[in-house]
Scaffold this motif. Sequence first.
Motif, PDB file in Angstrom:
ATOM      1  N   LEU A 120      27.349   3.691 -38.151  1.00 49.75           N
ATOM      2  CA  LEU A 120      26.091   4.025 -38.147  1.00 49.75           C
ATOM      3  C   LEU A 120      25.124   2.696 -38.769  1.00 49.75           C
ATOM      4  O   LEU A 120      24.197   2.401 -38.179  1.00 49.75           O
ATOM      5  N   ALA A 121      25.808   1.959 -39.666  1.00 54.41           N
ATOM      6  CA  ALA A 121      25.318   0.817 -40.182  1.00 54.41           C
ATOM      7  C   ALA A 121      25.229  -0.396 -39.297  1.00 54.41           C
ATOM      8  O   ALA A 121      24.441  -0.999 -39.179  1.00 54.41           O
ATOM      9  N   LEU A 122      26.380  -0.390 -38.716  1.00 50.98           N
ATOM     10  CA  LEU A 122      26.469  -1.399 -37.504  1.00 50.98           C
ATOM     11  C   LEU A 122      25.222  -1.397 -36.502  1.00 50.98           C
ATOM     12  O   LEU A 122      24.440  -2.185 -36.119  1.00 50.98           O
ATOM     13  N   ALA A 123      24.922  -0.095 -36.048  1.00 44.85           N
ATOM     14  CA  ALA A 123      24.108   0.227 -35.021  1.00 44.85           C
ATOM     15  C   ALA A 123      22.730  -0.097 -35.453  1.00 44.85           C
ATOM     16  O   ALA A 123      22.046  -0.250 -34.859  1.00 44.85           O
ATOM     17  N   GLU A 124      22.447   0.078 -36.777  1.00 40.58           N
ATOM     18  CA  GLU A 124      21.138   0.277 -37.393  1.00 40.58           C
ATOM     19  C   GLU A 124      20.674  -1.140 -38.097  1.00 40.58           C
ATOM     20  O   GLU A 124      19.599  -1.423 -38.155  1.00 40.58           O
ATOM     21  N   ASP A 125      21.641  -1.682 -38.556  1.00 37.03           N
ATOM     22  CA  ASP A 125      21.271  -2.815 -39.439  1.00 37.03           C
ATOM     23  C   ASP A 125      21.436  -4.160 -38.733  1.00 37.03           C
ATOM     24  O   ASP A 125      21.238  -5.067 -39.501  1.00 37.03           O
ATOM     25  N   LEU A 126      22.186  -4.322 -37.717  1.00 33.67           N
ATOM     26  CA  LEU A 126      22.518  -5.782 -37.392  1.00 33.67           C
ATOM     27  C   LEU A 126      21.481  -6.138 -36.225  1.00 33.67           C
ATOM     28  O   LEU A 126      20.920  -5.522 -35.415  1.00 33.67           O
ATOM     29  N   SER A 127      21.372  -7.263 -36.374  1.00 37.50           N
ATOM     30  CA  SER A 127      20.500  -7.892 -35.396  1.00 37.50           C
ATOM     31  C   SER A 127      21.052  -7.872 -34.190  1.00 37.50           C
ATOM     32  O   SER A 127      22.358  -7.745 -33.876  1.00 37.50           O
ATOM     33  N   GLU A 176      31.617   1.273 -30.328  1.00 36.58           N
ATOM     34  CA  GLU A 176      32.060   2.712 -31.275  1.00 36.58           C
ATOM     35  C   GLU A 176      30.636   2.933 -32.006  1.00 36.58           C
ATOM     36  O   GLU A 176      30.133   4.412 -32.235  1.00 36.58           O
ATOM     37  N   ALA A 177      29.944   2.000 -32.520  1.00 42.11           N
ATOM     38  CA  ALA A 177      28.441   2.246 -33.393  1.00 42.11           C
ATOM     39  C   ALA A 177      27.563   2.752 -32.417  1.00 42.11           C
ATOM     40  O   ALA A 177      26.793   3.644 -32.960  1.00 42.11           O
TER      41      ALA A 177
END
Length: 156
Positions: A135-142, A102-103
Amino acid sequence: MGDATEVRWLPMEDVGTRLSSLRRGRPKRSGADDLAELPLRVMRGADGTFEVLDGFKRLARWKAEGAELVPAVVEAIGRPFEAKRALLRANAPPRTLTAMDEARVVASMQKEEGFSPPAIAELLGRRPCWVTKRLALAEDLSPEVAARIDAGRPVS
């Protein structure tokens, strides 16, 4: 079990909804009209008629629209308990999308199509906070943490 599963067009008068009392369902989410309608999923009754296992709302809508024939997948089911088990299975498929899937879709809609988070929320029938979280998942996770989420493993 009966005969093999087949796909057929069935006369509306031959399709029953005796099992509908077992299935209330939940309302269709907005944005769900994009895909072609699926055929009903039915089982053959002993009297030659067919009982719906999945598609009660589609059947009601087609009936209201005056359809004479309906598309159906006829399941090979022999005993009543198998029909009830099939009703549960047909209406509870395993979730195959992960939060990371989804991200990636949300991030792609923002980056490639230029949609704003509120526009994405409206297009997907979601709340803006859902889009923000994706969006936070897509952008912030390693990449390692994203891979764990994709695999359905706990993140510690």
